[in-house]
Design a protein around this motif. Structure first.
Motif, PDB file in Angstrom:
ATOM      1  N   ASN A 120      48.800  49.090  36.419  1.00  0.00           N
ATOM      2  CA  ASN A 120      48.978  50.301  35.624  1.00  0.00           C
ATOM      3  C   ASN A 120      47.756  50.509  34.734  1.00  0.00           C
ATOM      4  O   ASN A 120      47.454  49.659  33.887  1.00  0.00           O
ATOM      5  CB  ASN A 120      50.242  50.152  34.767  1.00  0.00           C
ATOM      6  N   PRO A 121      47.047  51.616  34.883  1.00  0.00           N
ATOM      7  CA  PRO A 121      45.815  51.786  34.099  1.00  0.00           C
ATOM      8  C   PRO A 121      46.049  51.948  32.605  1.00  0.00           C
ATOM      9  O   PRO A 121      45.181  51.595  31.799  1.00  0.00           O
ATOM     10  CB  PRO A 121      45.184  53.060  34.694  1.00  0.00           C
ATOM     11  N   TYR A 122      47.209  52.426  32.208  1.00  0.00           N
ATOM     12  CA  TYR A 122      47.408  52.819  30.814  1.00  0.00           C
ATOM     13  C   TYR A 122      47.688  51.657  29.878  1.00  0.00           C
ATOM     14  O   TYR A 122      47.288  51.698  28.713  1.00  0.00           O
ATOM     15  CB  TYR A 122      48.534  53.856  30.728  1.00  0.00           C
ATOM     16  N   HIS A 123      48.356  50.627  30.366  1.00  0.00           N
ATOM     17  CA  HIS A 123      48.607  49.503  29.465  1.00  0.00           C
ATOM     18  C   HIS A 123      47.933  48.209  29.915  1.00  0.00           C
ATOM     19  O   HIS A 123      48.153  47.158  29.328  1.00  0.00           O
ATOM     20  CB  HIS A 123      50.112  49.269  29.259  1.00  0.00           C
ATOM     21  N   THR A 124      47.096  48.280  30.941  1.00  0.00           N
ATOM     22  CA  THR A 124      46.352  47.094  31.358  1.00  0.00           C
ATOM     23  C   THR A 124      44.840  47.312  31.295  1.00  0.00           C
ATOM     24  O   THR A 124      44.126  46.526  30.674  1.00  0.00           O
ATOM     25  CB  THR A 124      46.737  46.684  32.781  1.00  0.00           C
ATOM     26  N   LEU A 125      44.351  48.380  31.894  1.00  0.00           N
ATOM     27  CA  LEU A 125      42.907  48.609  31.958  1.00  0.00           C
ATOM     28  C   LEU A 125      42.375  49.435  30.783  1.00  0.00           C
ATOM     29  O   LEU A 125      41.332  49.107  30.208  1.00  0.00           O
ATOM     30  CB  LEU A 125      42.549  49.287  33.286  1.00  0.00           C
ATOM     31  N   HIS A 126      43.064  50.489  30.407  1.00  0.00           N
ATOM     32  CA  HIS A 126      42.557  51.337  29.328  1.00  0.00           C
ATOM     33  C   HIS A 126      42.440  50.621  27.983  1.00  0.00           C
ATOM     34  O   HIS A 126      41.510  50.916  27.221  1.00  0.00           O
ATOM     35  CB  HIS A 126      43.401  52.599  29.198  1.00  0.00           C
ATOM     36  N   PRO A 127      43.341  49.681  27.635  1.00  0.00           N
ATOM     37  CA  PRO A 127      43.107  48.943  26.385  1.00  0.00           C
ATOM     38  C   PRO A 127      41.792  48.171  26.400  1.00  0.00           C
ATOM     39  O   PRO A 127      41.116  48.066  25.374  1.00  0.00           O
ATOM     40  CB  PRO A 127      44.313  47.980  26.323  1.00  0.00           C
ATOM     41  N   ILE A 128      41.417  47.652  27.565  1.00  0.00           N
ATOM     42  CA  ILE A 128      40.139  46.943  27.689  1.00  0.00           C
ATOM     43  C   ILE A 128      38.979  47.921  27.573  1.00  0.00           C
ATOM     44  O   ILE A 128      38.003  47.694  26.839  1.00  0.00           O
ATOM     45  CB  ILE A 128      40.077  46.197  29.031  1.00  0.00           C
ATOM     46  N   LEU A 129      39.093  49.047  28.266  1.00  0.00           N
ATOM     47  CA  LEU A 129      38.019  50.038  28.261  1.00  0.00           C
ATOM     48  C   LEU A 129      37.880  50.735  26.913  1.00  0.00           C
ATOM     49  O   LEU A 129      36.847  51.344  26.624  1.00  0.00           O
ATOM     50  CB  LEU A 129      38.270  51.079  29.353  1.00  0.00           C
ATOM     51  N   ALA A 130      38.918  50.643  26.068  1.00  0.00           N
ATOM     52  CA  ALA A 130      38.877  51.292  24.755  1.00  0.00           C
ATOM     53  C   ALA A 130      38.015  50.535  23.755  1.00  0.00           C
ATOM     54  O   ALA A 130      37.632  51.094  22.719  1.00  0.00           O
ATOM     55  CB  ALA A 130      40.294  51.442  24.203  1.00  0.00           C
ATOM     56  N   VAL A 131      37.690  49.276  24.038  1.00  0.00           N
ATOM     57  CA  VAL A 131      36.846  48.505  23.130  1.00  0.00           C
ATOM     58  C   VAL A 131      35.425  49.069  23.194  1.00  0.00           C
ATOM     59  O   VAL A 131      34.861  49.211  24.278  1.00  0.00           O
ATOM     60  CB  VAL A 131      36.844  47.013  23.517  1.00  0.00           C
ATOM     61  N   PRO A 132      34.841  49.423  22.048  1.00  0.00           N
ATOM     62  CA  PRO A 132      33.502  50.017  22.050  1.00  0.00           C
ATOM     63  C   PRO A 132      32.490  49.158  22.808  1.00  0.00           C
ATOM     64  O   PRO A 132      32.420  47.946  22.618  1.00  0.00           O
ATOM     65  CB  PRO A 132      33.153  50.094  20.557  1.00  0.00           C
ATOM     66  N   GLY A 133      31.744  49.806  23.679  1.00  0.00           N
ATOM     67  CA  GLY A 133      30.699  49.117  24.428  1.00  0.00           C
ATOM     68  C   GLY A 133      31.119  48.616  25.793  1.00  0.00           C
ATOM     69  O   GLY A 133      30.258  48.268  26.609  1.00  0.00           O
ATOM     70  N   ALA A 172      50.812  61.447  40.810  1.00  0.00           N
ATOM     71  CA  ALA A 172      50.839  60.027  41.149  1.00  0.00           C
ATOM     72  C   ALA A 172      50.217  59.858  42.528  1.00  0.00           C
ATOM     73  O   ALA A 172      50.882  60.007  43.553  1.00  0.00           O
ATOM     74  CB  ALA A 172      52.270  59.504  41.134  1.00  0.00           C
ATOM     75  N   SER A 173      48.933  59.597  42.556  1.00  0.00           N
ATOM     76  CA  SER A 173      48.226  59.482  43.829  1.00  0.00           C
ATOM     77  C   SER A 173      46.979  58.627  43.665  1.00  0.00           C
ATOM     78  O   SER A 173      46.488  58.415  42.549  1.00  0.00           O
ATOM     79  CB  SER A 173      47.816  60.867  44.350  1.00  0.00           C
ATOM     80  N   ALA A 174      46.465  58.150  44.788  1.00  0.00           N
ATOM     81  CA  ALA A 174      45.214  57.399  44.774  1.00  0.00           C
ATOM     82  C   ALA A 174      44.067  58.291  44.302  1.00  0.00           C
ATOM     83  O   ALA A 174      43.137  57.820  43.636  1.00  0.00           O
ATOM     84  CB  ALA A 174      44.922  56.850  46.178  1.00  0.00           C
ATOM     85  N   ARG A 175      44.139  59.572  44.627  1.00  0.00           N
ATOM     86  CA  ARG A 175      43.101  60.510  44.170  1.00  0.00           C
ATOM     87  C   ARG A 175      43.090  60.594  42.650  1.00  0.00           C
ATOM     88  O   ARG A 175      42.029  60.610  42.013  1.00  0.00           O
ATOM     89  CB  ARG A 175      43.345  61.883  44.768  1.00  0.00           C
ATOM     90  N   ALA A 176      44.273  60.630  42.025  1.00  0.00           N
ATOM     91  CA  ALA A 176      44.349  60.694  40.568  1.00  0.00           C
ATOM     92  C   ALA A 176      43.805  59.424  39.930  1.00  0.00           C
ATOM     93  O   ALA A 176      43.190  59.477  38.852  1.00  0.00           O
ATOM     94  CB  ALA A 176      45.792  60.934  40.132  1.00  0.00           C
ATOM     95  N   ILE A 177      44.013  58.283  40.573  1.00  0.00           N
ATOM     96  CA  ILE A 177      43.455  57.035  40.056  1.00  0.00           C
ATOM     97  C   ILE A 177      41.925  57.094  40.087  1.00  0.00           C
ATOM     98  O   ILE A 177      41.245  56.690  39.141  1.00  0.00           O
ATOM     99  CB  ILE A 177      43.958  55.829  40.876  1.00  0.00           C
ATOM    100  N   ALA A 178      41.364  57.617  41.176  1.00  0.00           N
ATOM    101  CA  ALA A 178      39.910  57.752  41.271  1.00  0.00           C
ATOM    102  C   ALA A 178      39.374  58.652  40.159  1.00  0.00           C
ATOM    103  O   ALA A 178      38.345  58.362  39.544  1.00  0.00           O
ATOM    104  CB  ALA A 178      39.516  58.303  42.642  1.00  0.00           C
TER     105      ALA A 178
END
Length: 245
Positions: A120-133, A172-178
């Motif tokens: 899930n990008p919203y609670h797994t990847l985006h918190p990481i990407l939210a860190v500056p830099g 909800a699609s692979a295109r939206a994830i891209a």
């Protein structure tokens, strides 16, 4: 056992998983950094890979839902992901800093690829990407950034990613994830069931590998991992050829 003893249901996990959390919490209370604690736990568990937290600062995922603002833990455990999601907030991310260990790993010459795993990008990847830099470090690190879509055939195989995407106004699609990671990733891996979406994704400038991504057994995981790394090498080679042209 916590439930049996009428204690708080802190997580829908078993006692073995909770044991790791208890040891981690105790070490953090003693003043040790998340990076040091993670390294020690990995050593004790016999994990050969080097596991690094994104930072040593507290970052908390919060959700704005139809029922009000809640922490992800409360949303996941107490509310069972039922309220509609309006937005995600990552408290403390703007004050956090990437550790030297993370920066060294991302800039290492031997780094073959950065893989955004199918989650899930919203609670797994985006918190990481939210860190500056973090985004800048990924783009400047030299290694290709490859996402693996968690959406297959219009739905998440596990978890609530599909539900959240629809509630946030996304398909909800692979295109939206891209598109979610556009400008960050070089390429995406999508399941064979979504092959019809491949050309449209490529038209956006993102390279695509179509291959089975549903992992039912250990052999499936190994096969997908090998396919992703081989794809990453091809993406890097194309980039090098384009740079020399």
């Amino acid at each position: 056992m916590l439930v049996r003893l009428r204690g708080p249901q802190l997580s829908p996990l078993g006692d073995r998983a909770l044991a790791v959390q208890l040891l981690r919490a105790e070490a953090l209370r003693d003043g040790r950094s998340p990076t040091a604690v993670t390294a020690e736990l990995g050593l004790r568990l016999g994990i050969e890979a080097r596991v690094l937290p994104m930072c040593d600062d507290p970052v908390r995922t919060m959700l704005d839902t139809e029922s009000g603002a809640v922490s992800f833990q409360d949303y996941f455990v107490d509310l069972k992901c039922e309220p509609a999601v309006r937005a995600f907030l990552y408290g403390g991310a703007d004050q956090a800093r990437l550790t030297d260990e993370v920066l060294d790993a991302l800039h290492a010459r031997e780094l073959e690829a950065v893989v955004l795993c199918p989650c899930n990008p919203y609670h797994t990847l985006h918190p990481i990407l939210a860190v500056p830099g973090m985004r800048e470090a990924l783009r400047k690190g030299g290694a290709p950034v490859i996402a693996v879509s968690p959406i297959v055939g219009g739905r998440a195989l596990q978890g609530s990613a599909g539900k959240m995407m629809r509630e946030l106004g996304r398909e909800a699609s692979a295109r939206a994830i891209a598109m979610e990671f556009r400008g960050l990733i070089d390429a995406i891996v999508i399941d064979s069931a979504d092959e019809a979406l491949a050309e449209g994704i490529r038209a956006s400038g993102c390279q695509v590998l179509v291959t089975p991504t549903y992992m039912r057994a250990a052999e499936d995981r190994l096969k997908l991992a090998r396919a992703v790394l081989e794809f990453a090498r091809a993406v890097r080679l194309r980039r090098e050829i384009a740079a020399d042209a």
